[in-house]
Design an enzyme around this catalytic site. Structure first.
Site, PDB file in Angstrom:
ATOM      1  CB  VAL A 101      65.236  85.424  27.250  1.00 34.70           C
ATOM      2  CG1 VAL A 101      64.177  84.909  28.213  1.00 34.70           C
ATOM      3  CG2 VAL A 101      66.187  86.384  27.946  1.00 34.70           C
ATOM      4  CG  HIS A 156      54.222 100.105  11.038  1.00 37.11           C
ATOM      5  ND1 HIS A 156      53.805 100.979  10.093  1.00 37.11           N
ATOM      6  CD2 HIS A 156      55.556 100.297  11.145  1.00 37.11           C
ATOM      7  CE1 HIS A 156      54.828 101.680   9.625  1.00 37.11           C
ATOM      8  NE2 HIS A 156      55.917 101.275  10.250  1.00 37.11           N
ATOM      9  CG  HIS A 187      55.174 105.048  10.593  1.00 38.75           C
ATOM     10  ND1 HIS A 187      56.091 104.602   9.683  1.00 38.75           N
ATOM     11  CD2 HIS A 187      54.254 105.739   9.883  1.00 38.75           C
ATOM     12  CE1 HIS A 187      55.748 105.015   8.473  1.00 38.75           C
ATOM     13  NE2 HIS A 187      54.636 105.712   8.567  1.00 38.75           N
TER      14      HIS A 187
HETATM   15  C1  LIG Z   1      61.595  97.299   8.874  1.00 34.87           C
HETATM   16  C2  LIG Z   1      60.823  98.097   9.867  1.00 34.87           C
HETATM   17  C3  LIG Z   1      60.655  99.447   9.672  1.00 34.87           C
HETATM   18  C4  LIG Z   1      59.932 100.189  10.583  1.00 34.87           C
HETATM   19  N1  LIG Z   1      59.851 101.530  10.401  1.00 34.87           N
HETATM   20  C5  LIG Z   1      59.263 102.276  11.346  1.00 34.87           C
HETATM   21  C6  LIG Z   1      59.292 103.677  11.251  1.00 34.87           C
HETATM   22  O1  LIG Z   1      59.863 104.255  10.311  1.00 34.87           O
HETATM   23  N2  LIG Z   1      58.683 104.384  12.225  1.00 34.87           N
HETATM   24  C7  LIG Z   1      58.041 103.784  13.286  1.00 34.87           C
HETATM   25  O2  LIG Z   1      57.463 104.486  14.113  1.00 34.87           O
HETATM   26  N3  LIG Z   1      58.023 102.456  13.405  1.00 34.87           N
HETATM   27  C8  LIG Z   1      58.652 101.694  12.483  1.00 34.87           C
HETATM   28  N4  LIG Z   1      58.688 100.347  12.634  1.00 34.87           N
HETATM   29  C9  LIG Z   1      58.037  99.742  13.803  1.00 34.87           C
HETATM   30  C10 LIG Z   1      58.713 100.069  15.140  1.00 34.87           C
HETATM   31  O3  LIG Z   1      60.097 100.223  14.953  1.00 34.87           O
HETATM   32  C11 LIG Z   1      58.397  98.972  16.144  1.00 34.87           C
HETATM   33  O4  LIG Z   1      56.989  98.835  16.287  1.00 34.87           O
HETATM   34  C12 LIG Z   1      58.931  99.249  17.544  1.00 34.87           C
HETATM   35  O5  LIG Z   1      60.248  99.733  17.483  1.00 34.87           O
HETATM   36  C13 LIG Z   1      58.866  97.971  18.350  1.00 34.87           C
HETATM   37  O6  LIG Z   1      59.398  98.171  19.632  1.00 34.87           O
HETATM   38  P1  LIG Z   1      59.411  96.972  20.685  1.00 34.87           P
HETATM   39  O7  LIG Z   1      60.061  97.486  21.913  1.00 34.87           O
HETATM   40  O8  LIG Z   1      58.047  96.413  20.810  1.00 34.87           O
HETATM   41  O9  LIG Z   1      60.269  95.826  20.022  1.00 34.87           O
HETATM   42  P2  LIG Z   1      61.775  95.838  19.507  1.00 34.87           P
HETATM   43  O10 LIG Z   1      62.266  97.215  19.313  1.00 34.87           O
HETATM   44  O11 LIG Z   1      61.815  94.906  18.369  1.00 34.87           O
HETATM   45  O12 LIG Z   1      62.588  95.229  20.727  1.00 34.87           O
HETATM   46  C14 LIG Z   1      62.578  93.862  21.067  1.00 34.87           C
HETATM   47  C15 LIG Z   1      63.968  93.505  21.535  1.00 34.87           C
HETATM   48  O13 LIG Z   1      63.921  92.247  22.179  1.00 34.87           O
HETATM   49  C16 LIG Z   1      64.993  91.439  21.720  1.00 34.87           C
HETATM   50  N5  LIG Z   1      64.564  90.058  21.864  1.00 34.87           N
HETATM   51  C17 LIG Z   1      63.554  89.432  21.215  1.00 34.87           C
HETATM   52  N6  LIG Z   1      63.455  88.155  21.614  1.00 34.87           N
HETATM   53  C18 LIG Z   1      64.420  87.966  22.537  1.00 34.87           C
HETATM   54  C19 LIG Z   1      64.824  86.854  23.314  1.00 34.87           C
HETATM   55  N7  LIG Z   1      64.210  85.659  23.230  1.00 34.87           N
HETATM   56  N8  LIG Z   1      65.862  87.002  24.174  1.00 34.87           N
HETATM   57  C20 LIG Z   1      66.498  88.196  24.289  1.00 34.87           C
HETATM   58  N9  LIG Z   1      66.168  89.284  23.563  1.00 34.87           N
HETATM   59  C21 LIG Z   1      65.125  89.175  22.701  1.00 34.87           C
HETATM   60  C22 LIG Z   1      65.200  91.888  20.282  1.00 34.87           C
HETATM   61  O14 LIG Z   1      66.475  91.545  19.795  1.00 34.87           O
HETATM   62  C23 LIG Z   1      64.970  93.379  20.396  1.00 34.87           C
HETATM   63  O15 LIG Z   1      66.146  94.067  20.742  1.00 34.87           O
HETATM   64  C24 LIG Z   1      59.375  99.567  11.728  1.00 34.87           C
HETATM   65  C25 LIG Z   1      59.548  98.203  11.934  1.00 34.87           C
HETATM   66  C26 LIG Z   1      60.266  97.469  11.023  1.00 34.87           C
HETATM   67  C27 LIG Z   1      60.461  96.016  11.274  1.00 34.87           C
END
Ligand SMILES: Cc1cc2nc3c(=O)[nH]c(=O)nc-3n(C[C@H](O)[C@H](O)[C@H](O)COP(=O)(O)OP(=O)(O)OC[C@H]3O[C@@H](n4cnc5c(N)ncnc54)[C@H](O)[C@@H]3O)c2cc1C
Length: 586
Positions: free
Chosen positions: A257, A520, A564
């Site tokens: 997107v 995080h 986390h």
């Molecule tokens: C390496 C790592 C380890 C972690 N370990 C932990 C842990 O052990 N425990 C914990 O609680 N938290 C952990 N976290 C943090 C936690 O996983 C995240 O804070 C949380 O999952 C984020 O959720 P979200 O829905 O905000 O984003 P996301 O889960 O990142 O979802 C965003 C989605 O949008 C999609 N997207 C982005 N831009 C676009 C676009 N322009 N067009 C279409 N699709 C798009 C992405 O591909 C993705 O699928 C970790 C994070 C990382 C990076």
């Protein structure tokens, strides 16, 4: 009206679509941007209403069949550059000796929940109560969020079916939700010593049977989003086999997107708030641009980087900054992309007198690597069913160290220690055995930002976490490392820990040379009270000064919780689904 429109959609089984041409329609009730942790919760909950159609647009692909995502032990290999990551890089970080870092973000269905380390921590109750106070909506407080934990979590037995009595408190868990959570799936040789250390140092490092009760201080057994020896991501859970075939759910992968568009792409009427009703995306790196329309709402769930990136590309941000760049402002919201908050981590490692740790039993033993994989593939048990840590804890530091209390209250930890046998660095050294504490500063004061430097929406955003830019964060890291060293001085480790492996001779120098952003991150589209002039979304998560858009992901959280982030993101999305279903559509 909506049900009439749905009649034009073929009554086929919904599924994951790969090509836009295969979608049966171009308009849907809701379009969710990003099939990540939050996005898939919404996809599931909104399609519980059979007359509501939902399109999920996800830039990556399904992660269900990717071995490195499914096998819990392989989670640390996902922290390197892989095809399941966006492969972002930060700007040079002055607080970290000018180093740059891969800024990891999951790419594909499940988002970060398919690539993270699976730790399940809710934070402290005070974290939630602070969100409620700050947003002016008590619905975000700890007590009122309890039903959403119930809906999200499905606590299940560990893969090794060991007796978990005393390792968690069943009264604070749900056994009927969707995302699997469990305790250690495989024993560690450290387990007995860890519990003994909590007895020997019970004043500073007490045992806490369940750090997810709202009171999280102390050391407990590590809870993880693992079920039956396999990662439980938002794709495997909320888009699982019992949901993905709903006829009103459409998931289009490989869809990047680029922007959200104002109705008819017309010039905004100065007197009314702009109404966003469609989403622009590409499946071939910009050669072809597609649009899809939302009859009710567009929901941005692209995460803490993706969401502000899309908003800025769409002209939503600081009007002057966007104009200078050549982007026509649509909504003047200066805080878009600002207030990036992340934790900061550093490993402290000791050489130990134990040949039964990961280095020997796994990394230096190819036979065991093959055997362990065969065992996992045949029955999802064994060494690989477990992420490499069985204990963690949360602790406070003295008030006198701080100019400003950075965490949510006096029962909220300033730092976390995650304990594991072995080094989290590959390739492992040829000799030596190691015990590691990952030290995590939970609520830093340093704040960074996400900006853009191009009118091309496919150019990567500029990511500046600004780690350790605030001196208090450095002070807290120094004292947290001191805490880790005091823990390692417990009598139980006397014949076990040989010497410090991490060079801490110049403490601040070592921190600036070795610490890194934790991943995080939150805050880049913060919620704020309805009439506040700061922030990006209101407490119902609607984009301010606009119509037709909500943001539901980690970016709406104004402060990072003292834990986390995934559990918090899951429940934020669960509550958002209720807000949306409650007739509060824009
Ligand atoms: C390496 C790592 C380890 C972690 N370990 C932990 C842990 O052990 N425990 C914990 O609680 N938290 C952990 N976290 C943090 C936690 O996983 C995240 O804070 C949380 O999952 C984020 O959720 P979200 O829905 O905000 O984003 P996301 O889960 O990142 O979802 C965003 C989605 O949008 C999609 N997207 C982005 N831009 C676009 C676009 N322009 N067009 C279409 N699709 C798009 C992405 O591909 C993705 O699928 C970790 C994070 C990382 C990076």
């Amino acid at each position: 009206m909506n049900s009439l429109l749905l009649l034009f959609l073929p009554l086929c089984s919904a599924a994951i679509y790969e090509r836009v041409a295969d979608l049966p329609a171009q308009d849907f009730d809701y379009i969710i941007v990003g099939g990540g942790t939050a996005g898939n919760v919404l996809a599931n909950r909104l399609t519980e209403q059979p007359d509501i159609s939902v399109l999920v647009l996800e830039a990556g692909r399904s992660t269900v069949d990717v071995l490195t995502s499914r096998v819990p032990f392989f989670c640390t290999s996902l922290t390197q550059t892989t095809f399941l990551d966006w492969n972002f890089t930060t700007t040079p970080q002055p607080g970290l000796n000018g180093r740059t870092f891969p800024y990891l973000r999951g790419f594909g269905l499940g988002g970060c929940s398919a690539t993270n380390v699976m730790t399940y921590t809710r934070g402290s109750s005070q974290d939630y109560d602070r969100y409620a106070r700050l947003s002016g909506d008590d619905g975000w407080g700890w007590d009122k969020m309890q039903p959403y934990f119930q809906r999200n979590e499905r606590f299940v037995a560990s893969a090794d079916h060991h007796n978990t009595t005393g390792q968690y408190d069943p009264t604070v868990h749900s056994f009927e939700g969707i995302t699997s959570v469990s305790l250690a799936e495989y024993p560690s040789v450290l387990d007995g010593r860890m519990i003994q250390a909590t007895k020997e140092l019970s004043d500073e490092f007490p045992f806490n049977m369940d750090y997810n009760s709202g009171y999280h201080l102390g050391i407990g057994w590590h809870q993880k989003t693992v079920g039956h020896g396999t990662r439980s991501s938002s794709e495997t859970s909320y888009l699982g086999p019992e949901y993905i075939d709903r006829v009103n759910l459409y998931v289009l992968v490989d869809s990047h997107v680029t922007r959200i568009l104002v109705e008819n792409d017309s010039t905004v009427d100065q007197d009314s708030e702009p109404y966003f009703d469609s989403v622009e995306f590409t499946q071939d790196a910009g050669k072809t641009i597609h649009t899809a329309s939302a009859r009710k709402e567009i929901i941005l769930s692209a995460g803490v980087i993706g969401t502000p990136h899309i908003l800025l590309n769409s002209g939503v941000g600081h009007g002057n900054e966007l104009s200078v760049l050549g982007i026509t402002p649509t909504v003047h919201l200066p805080d878009v992309g600002k207030n990036l908050r992340d934790q900061v981590s550093m490993m402290v490692t000791w050489n130990v007198n134990d040949t039964q740790l990961i280095e020997n039993v796994y990394w230096r033993n190819e036979t065991l690597q093959e055997d362990a994989l065969a065992e996992w593939q045949s029955n999802r048990t064994g060494f690989l069913a477990n992420p490499p840590s069985n204990h963690l804890g949360f602790f406070r530091l003295g008030d006198e160290l701080m100019d400003e209390e950075s965490c949510a209250g006096n029962q909220t930890g300033h730092y976390e220690l995650i304990f594991g046998g072995g080094l989290d660095v590959l390739p492992v050294p040829e000799t030596g055995n190691y015990f590691t504490a990952l030290v995590n500063i939970l609520c830093p004061l340093s704040r960074g930002n996400i900006t853009i430097n191009s009118t091309n929406p496919l150019s990567p955003p500029v990511i500046n976490p600004n780690t350790l830019s605030n001196e208090q964060d450095v002070v807290l890291m120094k004292h947290a490392i001191g805490g880790a060293q005091r823990f390692a001085a417990a009598p139980v480790w006397a014949d076990y820990i040989l010497e410090l492996y991490t060079d801490l001779s110049d403490l601040e120098g070592s921190i600036r040379a070795q610490a890194r952003p934790a991943g995080h991150s939150v805050g880049t589209a913060s919620m704020s009270p309805r009439n506040a002039h700061w922030g990006v979304v209101d407490p119902d998560l609607r984009l301010k000064q606009a119509r037709g858009v909500r943001v539901v992901d980690a970016s709406v959280l104004p402060y990072v919780p003292a834990g986390h982030t995934q559990a918090l993101v899951y429940v934020t999305a669960e509550r958002a689904a209720d807000l949306i279903k409650g007739g509060k559509s824009a």
